[in-house]
Write a protein that holds these residues in place. Structure first.
Motif, short mmCIF file in Angstrom:
data_model
loop_
_atom_site.label_atom_id
_atom_site.label_comp_id
_atom_site.label_asym_id
_atom_site.label_seq_id
_atom_site.Cartn_x
_atom_site.Cartn_y
_atom_site.Cartn_z
N THR A 128 47.79 32.28 -14.48
CA THR A 128 48.25 33.73 -14.26
C THR A 128 47.94 34.83 -15.01
OG1 THR A 128 50.49 32.90 -13.41
CG2 THR A 128 50.30 35.13 -13.54
N VAL A 129 47.02 35.28 -14.04
CA VAL A 129 46.49 36.71 -14.52
C VAL A 129 47.05 38.05 -14.53
CG1 VAL A 129 44.59 38.36 -14.46
CG2 VAL A 129 44.08 35.40 -13.76
N VAL A 130 47.87 39.17 -15.34
CA VAL A 130 48.37 39.83 -15.19
C VAL A 130 47.70 41.52 -14.25
CG1 VAL A 130 50.12 41.71 -16.03
CG2 VAL A 130 50.81 38.73 -15.74
N LEU A 131 46.98 41.49 -13.93
CA LEU A 131 46.39 42.70 -13.67
C LEU A 131 46.81 44.19 -13.87
CD1 LEU A 131 44.43 41.36 -10.53
CD2 LEU A 131 43.30 41.26 -13.43
N ASP A 132 46.97 44.65 -14.55
CA ASP A 132 47.57 46.56 -15.47
C ASP A 132 46.48 47.60 -14.39
OD1 ASP A 132 49.48 47.86 -16.22
OD2 ASP A 132 47.78 47.93 -17.76
N PRO A 133 46.95 48.04 -13.61
CA PRO A 133 46.29 49.21 -12.97
C PRO A 133 46.69 50.80 -13.86
CG PRO A 133 46.92 48.62 -11.10
CD PRO A 133 47.38 47.43 -12.46
N GLY A 134 45.50 51.07 -15.16
CA GLY A 134 46.87 52.85 -15.89
C GLY A 134 47.29 53.38 -15.24
N ARG A 158 42.82 46.09 -7.18
CA ARG A 158 43.57 45.54 -5.97
C ARG A 158 42.74 44.34 -5.17
NH1 ARG A 158 45.48 50.70 -2.91
NH2 ARG A 158 48.21 50.33 -3.27
N LYS A 159 40.88 44.95 -5.39
CA LYS A 159 39.93 44.12 -5.39
C LYS A 159 39.62 42.96 -5.78
CE LYS A 159 37.30 48.90 -4.10
NZ LYS A 159 36.92 48.27 -2.69
N LEU A 160 40.03 43.57 -7.30
CA LEU A 160 40.01 42.27 -7.97
C LEU A 160 41.12 41.31 -7.88
CD1 LEU A 160 38.85 41.17 -10.78
CD2 LEU A 160 40.15 42.92 -12.33
N CYS A 161 42.30 41.63 -7.56
CA CYS A 161 43.56 41.05 -7.19
C CYS A 161 42.98 39.54 -6.49
CB CYS A 161 44.41 41.72 -6.86
SG CYS A 161 46.05 40.29 -6.46
N GLY A 168 42.07 30.34 -6.32
CA GLY A 168 43.39 29.49 -7.01
C GLY A 168 44.29 30.20 -7.86
N LEU A 169 43.88 31.44 -8.24
CA LEU A 169 44.75 31.83 -10.12
C LEU A 169 46.06 32.82 -9.32
CD1 LEU A 169 41.91 32.96 -11.93
CD2 LEU A 169 43.93 31.53 -12.58
N ARG A 170 46.99 32.58 -9.60
CA ARG A 170 48.29 33.29 -9.48
C ARG A 170 47.91 35.11 -9.84
NH1 ARG A 170 53.37 33.72 -11.75
NH2 ARG A 170 54.92 35.21 -10.47
N ALA A 192 56.69 37.60 -19.73
CA ALA A 192 57.20 36.48 -18.99
C ALA A 192 56.61 35.69 -17.68
CB ALA A 192 58.12 36.98 -18.12
N ALA A 193 55.17 35.98 -17.73
CA ALA A 193 54.61 34.82 -16.65
C ALA A 193 54.08 33.69 -17.72
CB ALA A 193 53.15 35.95 -15.95
N ARG A 194 54.13 32.68 -16.73
CA ARG A 194 53.92 31.51 -17.52
C ARG A 194 52.04 31.15 -17.72
NH1 ARG A 194 55.21 26.13 -17.66
NH2 ARG A 194 53.11 24.59 -17.53
N ASN A 195 51.37 31.12 -18.58
CA ASN A 195 50.25 30.50 -18.73
C ASN A 195 49.95 32.13 -18.35
OD1 ASN A 195 50.36 28.39 -20.44
ND2 ASN A 195 50.37 26.85 -18.53
N SER A 196 49.77 32.59 -18.82
CA SER A 196 48.77 34.15 -18.35
C SER A 196 48.23 34.74 -19.76
CB SER A 196 50.50 35.14 -17.77
OG SER A 196 50.81 36.03 -19.23
N ILE A 197 47.17 35.61 -18.37
CA ILE A 197 46.60 36.85 -19.39
C ILE A 197 46.45 38.09 -19.09
CG2 ILE A 197 44.87 34.92 -19.98
CD1 ILE A 197 42.84 36.59 -17.75
N PHE A 198 45.84 38.89 -19.61
CA PHE A 198 46.86 40.75 -19.58
C PHE A 198 45.21 41.42 -19.07
CE2 PHE A 198 47.46 45.00 -20.58
CZ PHE A 198 48.58 45.30 -19.55
N VAL A 199 45.24 42.14 -18.10
CA VAL A 199 43.83 42.59 -17.86
C VAL A 199 44.03 44.71 -18.40
CG1 VAL A 199 42.17 42.36 -16.92
CG2 VAL A 199 42.46 40.77 -17.54
N SER A 200 44.14 44.97 -18.49
CA SER A 200 43.99 46.25 -18.58
C SER A 200 43.10 46.73 -17.59
CB SER A 200 45.26 46.91 -19.22
OG SER A 200 46.07 48.03 -18.87
N ILE A 201 43.05 47.57 -16.42
CA ILE A 201 41.88 47.80 -15.91
C ILE A 201 42.27 49.94 -16.38
CG2 ILE A 201 41.03 48.71 -14.47
CD1 ILE A 201 40.92 46.02 -14.30
N HIS A 202 40.66 49.93 -16.88
CA HIS A 202 40.98 51.82 -17.02
C HIS A 202 39.61 52.74 -16.47
CE1 HIS A 202 44.94 52.66 -18.99
NE2 HIS A 202 44.82 51.25 -19.15
N PHE A 203 39.67 54.17 -16.76
CA PHE A 203 38.21 54.86 -16.65
C PHE A 203 38.32 55.37 -18.51
CE2 PHE A 203 38.90 53.06 -12.54
CZ PHE A 203 37.74 52.01 -12.64
#
Length: 396
Positions: A128-134, A158-161, A168-170, A192-203
């Motif tokens: 799982t990839v958790v995307l975090d728009p700042g 949204r584009k990255l999602c 094939g990634l959740r 809480a997500a299984r085998n996840s990574i967290f990517v926060s997007i900022h400028f």
């Protein structure tokens, strides 16, 4: 930002295949105490990796014969370039008795995961990839004449999602609209997500330098070390709050994304950095925060406001995440900035660090920094585990 340095040091680590070298054992580590803290010479580190490092001195510069180098230090500074991308050590390179010394912390927490990210335990294990728009809602983030950070970050996420889902990634978004999500909740979603990574997007934005441009990426600062933004190593900068058991995984994720960014988009290289931002501090999974350029610089803000440019940014981050994910399968070094640029024929071939037969050498690294830093692939790390090298602060 201008950094005053006493001298510059360039160390060439040329790729060689190690077929018959003597095994590097625990006794081969030559730890040097400086004010009660542990350092290693560049020669000793190079020997561990089976790579030659011929250091010569000429005036204020200390360098090798070759110009193109995979590993380059700056004397008296934390700046280092590894495989074509700028990074920052936890502690400055120092000189003593004619030897250039790197902190023991940086061998384990900076050099090793950046030189050999594919050998970091449990690296790339992603479902799982958790995307975090700042920002979001009342929190606009940085603002320019073309719009606000919160909107640009959401658009890129949204584009990255969509790109990641086609691979094939959740994907989970911490927010999917213009509303604010508390920082601790963002981290809880990732945890809480299984085998996840967290990517926060900022400028980015700055009040100090209106001409500042470029990309940078952050992962969590190791225990007992200053963050990159701490200009001086002082007692107050050496936070003793626990690091995380995924420090090296986070740095490997940073490197994979950052090399793709620089390789696909010709922006200024501000570096792979460390920080104690809340979303990095509170996550227990590999986590990074991407700064995709400056809204306070006129030309770069126009780029960020351009839909096609944001498409390109999302695509570059997507490729970096895919390369991180592939580390678990291929167990080979990921693509580097020079590899991406060669694909687009925008840069000449440059040497990079490649590993030889280092299986026995790895055992000596475990002896140096502690076995607990290398959990087996089947072992599930918990926040209560401590890496032995972090049992006490290691500072200059």
């Amino acid at each position: 930002m201008t950094i005053a340095v006493k001298c510059s040091l360039v160390v060439a680590l040329v790729s060689i295949c190690i077929m018959s070298h003597r095994a590097f054992g625990a006794a081969d580590w030559q730890i040097i105490k400086v004010n009660g803290h542990d350092y290693l010479t560049i020669e000793n580190i190079s020997k561990f990796y089976g790579l030659p490092a011929e250091v010569t001195s000429s005036g204020d510069k200390v360098q090798t014969e070759t110009v193109k180098n995979p590993l380059e230090f700056v004397g008296g500074s934390r700046e280092v370039v590894i495989n074509g991308a700028r990074s920052w050590l936890c502690f400055p390179l120092i000189e003593q008795d004619g030897k250039f010394l790197v902190s023991r912390t940086d061998v384990a927490k900076t050099i090793e995961p950046l030189v050999r990210p594919h050998r970091v335990p449990n690296v790339g294990n992603v479902e799982t990839v958790v995307l975090d728009p700042g920002h979001g809602g009342h929190d606009k983030g940085a603002v320019c004449r073309y719009g606000s950070e919160k909107d640009f970050a959401l658009d890129v996420a949204r584009k990255l999602c969509a790109l990641l889902q086609t691979k094939g990634l959740r994907v989970i978004m911490t927010r999917e609209g213009d509303y604010f999500v508390p920082l601790d909740v963002r981290a809880q979603i990732a945890n809480a997500a299984r085998n996840s990574i967290f990517v926060s997007i900022h400028f980015n934005a700055t009040n100090d330098d209106p001409d500042a441009t470029g990309f940078e990426i952050f992962s969590f600062t190791p225990r007992g070390a200053p963050s990159t933004s701490d200009n001086a190593v002082t007692p107050t900068s050496l936070s003793m709050q626990a690091g995380t058991v995924v420090d090296n995984q986070s740095l490997a994720l940073s490197a994979c994304i950052y090399h793709s960014l620089l390789g696909h988009i010709p922006e200024f290289d501000r570096g792979i950095k460390r920080a104690r931002f809340a979303v990095l501090r509170l996550t227990r999974v590999p986590a990074v925060l991407v700064e995709g350029g400056f809204l306070t610089e006129r030309g770069e803000s126009r780029l960020i406001a351009n839909k096609d440019w944001r498409d390109k940014l999302a695509a570059a981050i997507s490729v970096g995440i895919e390369n991180y994910h592939s580390l678990a399968v291929k167990k080979q070094p990921p693509m580097l900035v020079a590899d991406y640029r060669r694909q687009t024929k925008s840069a000449p071939t440059e040497p990079v660090i490649r590993e030889g037969d280092l299986k026995e050498a790895d055992l000596s690294l475990i002896n140096l920094i502690g076995k607990s830093a290398f959990p087996s692939p089947q072992q599930t790390s918990t926040p209560s585990q401590r890496v032995s090298i972090e049992s006490a602060p290691i500072v200059p």
